[in-house]
Design a protein around this motif. Structure first.
Motif, short mmCIF file in Angstrom:
data_model
loop_
_atom_site.label_atom_id
_atom_site.label_comp_id
_atom_site.label_asym_id
_atom_site.label_seq_id
_atom_site.Cartn_x
_atom_site.Cartn_y
_atom_site.Cartn_z
N PHE A 1 0.85 -1.18 0.00
CA PHE A 1 0.00 0.00 0.00
C PHE A 1 0.89 1.24 0.00
O PHE A 1 1.98 1.22 0.58
N PRO A 2 0.45 2.34 -0.60
CA PRO A 2 1.26 3.55 -0.61
C PRO A 2 1.45 4.15 0.79
O PRO A 2 2.48 4.75 1.08
N ASP A 3 0.46 3.97 1.64
CA ASP A 3 0.50 4.44 3.03
C ASP A 3 0.02 3.32 3.93
O ASP A 3 -0.45 2.29 3.45
N LYS A 4 0.08 3.55 5.23
CA LYS A 4 -0.43 2.56 6.18
C LYS A 4 -1.93 2.38 5.95
O LYS A 4 -2.69 3.36 5.94
N PRO A 5 -2.37 1.12 5.75
CA PRO A 5 -3.81 0.89 5.56
C PRO A 5 -4.61 1.28 6.81
O PRO A 5 -4.10 1.20 7.92
N ASP A 6 -5.85 1.70 6.58
CA ASP A 6 -6.71 2.06 7.72
C ASP A 6 -7.08 0.81 8.52
O ASP A 6 -6.82 -0.32 8.11
N ARG B 1 -6.78 -3.27 7.59
CA ARG B 1 -5.86 -4.15 8.32
C ARG B 1 -6.60 -5.32 8.94
O ARG B 1 -6.10 -6.44 8.96
N ASN C 1 -13.11 1.01 -0.76
CA ASN C 1 -12.50 2.25 -1.24
C ASN C 1 -13.34 2.93 -2.29
O ASN C 1 -13.21 4.13 -2.51
N TRP D 1 1.97 -8.55 8.49
CA TRP D 1 2.85 -7.46 8.10
C TRP D 1 4.30 -7.94 8.15
O TRP D 1 4.74 -8.53 9.13
#
Length: 54
Positions: free
Chosen positions: A3-8, A12, A52, A22
């Protein structure tokens, strides 16, 4: 899965519920890619894509 950022939190939870863990070393959520892992991977992608899109 990367993912580009930490998933919400909900994302998760879906990943964990489907056996993904992870990997800090790889910087990705992963599980073994075998016959037992293919269906959960598809299910996660379908679930998080639908979440999303909303």
């Amino acid at each position: 899965m990367i993912f580009p950022d930490k998933p919400d939190d909900p994302t998760r939870r879906v990943l964990k519920a489907n056996g993904f863990r992870w990997s800090p070393w790889r910087g990705a959520w992963q599980r073994h890619l075998n016959e037992s892992g293919r269906y959960p991977a598809q299910r996660v992608l379908k679930t998080i894509s639908g979440a999303n899109a909303a």
